[in-house]
Write a protein that holds these residues in place. Structure first.
Motif, PDB file in Angstrom:
ATOM      1  N   GLY A  66       0.818  -1.214   0.000  1.00 25.35           N
ATOM      2  CA  GLY A  66       0.000   0.000   0.000  1.00 25.35           C
ATOM      3  C   GLY A  66       0.849   1.261   0.000  1.00 25.35           C
ATOM      4  N   PHE A  67       1.928   1.238   0.750  1.00 25.36           N
ATOM      5  CA  PHE A  67       2.835   2.383   0.799  1.00 25.36           C
ATOM      6  C   PHE A  67       3.466   2.618  -0.569  1.00 25.36           C
ATOM      7  CE2 PHE A  67       6.871   4.465   1.638  1.00 25.36           C
ATOM      8  CZ  PHE A  67       6.504   5.464   2.536  1.00 25.36           C
ATOM      9  N   GLN A  68       3.928   1.542  -1.194  1.00 18.87           N
ATOM     10  CA  GLN A  68       4.531   1.663  -2.530  1.00 18.87           C
ATOM     11  C   GLN A  68       3.520   2.165  -3.550  1.00 18.87           C
ATOM     12  OE1 GLN A  68       6.063  -2.331  -2.901  1.00 18.87           O
ATOM     13  NE2 GLN A  68       8.117  -1.701  -2.292  1.00 18.87           N
ATOM     14  N   MET A  69       2.299   1.679  -3.469  1.00 19.11           N
ATOM     15  CA  MET A  69       1.268   2.139  -4.381  1.00 19.11           C
ATOM     16  C   MET A  69       1.004   3.634  -4.163  1.00 19.11           C
ATOM     17  SD  MET A  69      -2.617   0.771  -4.997  1.00 19.11           S
ATOM     18  CE  MET A  69      -3.216   1.273  -3.409  1.00 19.11           C
ATOM     19  N   GLY A  70       0.907   4.053  -2.903  1.00 14.96           N
ATOM     20  CA  GLY A  70       0.698   5.464  -2.595  1.00 14.96           C
ATOM     21  C   GLY A  70       1.832   6.329  -3.104  1.00 14.96           C
ATOM     22  N   MET A  71       3.065   5.868  -2.944  1.00 14.88           N
ATOM     23  CA  MET A  71       4.218   6.625  -3.443  1.00 14.88           C
ATOM     24  C   MET A  71       4.185   6.698  -4.971  1.00 14.88           C
ATOM     25  SD  MET A  71       5.890   7.849  -0.933  1.00 14.88           S
ATOM     26  CE  MET A  71       7.403   8.343  -1.722  1.00 14.88           C
ATOM     27  N   GLY A  72       3.771   5.623  -5.613  1.00 16.96           N
ATOM     28  CA  GLY A  72       3.655   5.627  -7.074  1.00 16.96           C
ATOM     29  C   GLY A  72       2.618   6.625  -7.544  1.00 16.96           C
ATOM     30  N   ILE A  73       1.482   6.646  -6.871  1.00 16.53           N
ATOM     31  CA  ILE A  73       0.432   7.601  -7.230  1.00 16.53           C
ATOM     32  C   ILE A  73       0.922   9.018  -6.996  1.00 16.53           C
ATOM     33  CG2 ILE A  73      -1.849   8.470  -6.562  1.00 16.53           C
ATOM     34  CD1 ILE A  73      -2.607   5.510  -6.006  1.00 16.53           C
ATOM     35  N   ALA A  74       1.555   9.241  -5.852  1.00 17.55           N
ATOM     36  CA  ALA A  74       2.066  10.584  -5.536  1.00 17.55           C
ATOM     37  C   ALA A  74       3.112  11.022  -6.564  1.00 17.55           C
ATOM     38  CB  ALA A  74       2.662  10.606  -4.137  1.00 17.55           C
ATOM     39  N   GLY A  75       3.905  10.095  -7.063  1.00 15.33           N
ATOM     40  CA  GLY A  75       4.923  10.419  -8.054  1.00 15.33           C
ATOM     41  C   GLY A  75       4.330  10.801  -9.400  1.00 15.33           C
ATOM     42  N   GLU A  76       3.125  10.334  -9.684  1.00 12.00           N
ATOM     43  CA  GLU A  76       2.479  10.650 -10.954  1.00 12.00           C
ATOM     44  C   GLU A  76       1.750  11.992 -10.925  1.00 12.00           C
ATOM     45  OE1 GLU A  76      -0.018   7.459 -12.226  1.00 12.00           O
ATOM     46  OE2 GLU A  76       1.613   6.005 -12.170  1.00 12.00           O
ATOM     47  N   LEU A  77       1.485  12.502  -9.753  1.00 14.84           N
ATOM     48  CA  LEU A  77       0.764  13.764  -9.633  1.00 14.84           C
ATOM     49  C   LEU A  77       1.715  14.941  -9.829  1.00 14.84           C
ATOM     50  CD1 LEU A  77      -1.387  13.004  -6.475  1.00 14.84           C
ATOM     51  CD2 LEU A  77      -2.109  12.924  -8.851  1.00 14.84           C
ATOM     52  N   GLU A  78       1.211  15.970 -10.481  1.00 13.24           N
ATOM     53  CA  GLU A  78       2.005  17.182 -10.623  1.00 13.24           C
ATOM     54  C   GLU A  78       1.864  17.981  -9.339  1.00 13.24           C
ATOM     55  OE1 GLU A  78       1.262  19.518 -14.105  1.00 13.24           O
ATOM     56  OE2 GLU A  78       0.906  17.737 -15.313  1.00 13.24           O
ATOM     57  N   PRO A  79       2.961  18.575  -8.889  1.00 11.00           N
ATOM     58  CA  PRO A  79       2.856  19.398  -7.684  1.00 11.00           C
ATOM     59  C   PRO A  79       1.912  20.573  -7.921  1.00 11.00           C
ATOM     60  CG  PRO A  79       5.160  19.139  -8.368  1.00 11.00           C
ATOM     61  CD  PRO A  79       4.307  18.519  -9.419  1.00 11.00           C
ATOM     62  N   TYR A  80       1.116  20.905  -6.945  1.00  8.03           N
ATOM     63  CA  TYR A  80       0.152  21.990  -7.058  1.00  8.03           C
ATOM     64  C   TYR A  80       0.734  23.222  -6.390  1.00  8.03           C
ATOM     65  CZ  TYR A  80      -4.087  24.734  -6.565  1.00  8.03           C
ATOM     66  OH  TYR A  80      -5.024  25.721  -6.637  1.00  8.03           O
ATOM     67  N   CYS A  81       0.613  24.347  -7.083  1.00 12.74           N
ATOM     68  CA  CYS A  81       1.108  25.610  -6.540  1.00 12.74           C
ATOM     69  C   CYS A  81      -0.026  26.624  -6.612  1.00 12.74           C
ATOM     70  CB  CYS A  81       2.321  26.096  -7.323  1.00 12.74           C
ATOM     71  SG  CYS A  81       2.954  27.672  -6.736  1.00 12.74           S
ATOM     72  N   PHE A  82      -0.454  27.110  -5.462  1.00  9.50           N
ATOM     73  CA  PHE A  82      -1.565  28.052  -5.397  1.00  9.50           C
ATOM     74  C   PHE A  82      -1.248  29.323  -6.188  1.00  9.50           C
ATOM     75  CE2 PHE A  82      -3.852  31.567  -3.384  1.00  9.50           C
ATOM     76  CZ  PHE A  82      -5.152  31.123  -3.537  1.00  9.50           C
TER      77      PHE A  82
END
Length: 103
Positions: A66-82
């Protein structure tokens, strides 16, 4: 890395309090102990220990997956900047209000 995952697992995966189940297990254990001979009791305890070990290992393996899957998902997301988002909105409003101006 494995030790780090084990520490994270210990920190975030808490077993629920199961007082009723533990009491029933204790009662069942005493009943079986009264019926079995010494050698059978030792065999039963070894089986119980192996089952506990397998549960712990399965829980840790599941946590790591689950941790690896979460890290994979987080790695695919673009960082958000307000600030970037706000700037884009200002530019869009400017284009909408003055279509003849090129930005």
């Amino acid at each position: 890395m494995y030790d780090y995952m084990r520490a994270l697992h210990a920190r975030f995966c808490r077993e629920p309090e199961l007082q009723k189940v533990r009491a029933e297990l204790d009662r069942s254990y005493r009943e079986i102990k009264a019926r079995l001979g010494q050698q059978d009791q030792e065999t039963l305890l070894q089986l119980a220990d192996m089952e506990n070990e397998l549960r712990e290992e399965t829980s840790l393996t599941s946590f790591i997956a689950g941790f690896q899957m979460g890290m994979g998902i987080a790695g695919e997301l673009e960082p958000y900047c307000f600030e970037d988002e706000e700037e884009k909105q200002v530019i869009e409003r400017a284009k909408a209000g003055h279509p003849h101006i090129k930005i």
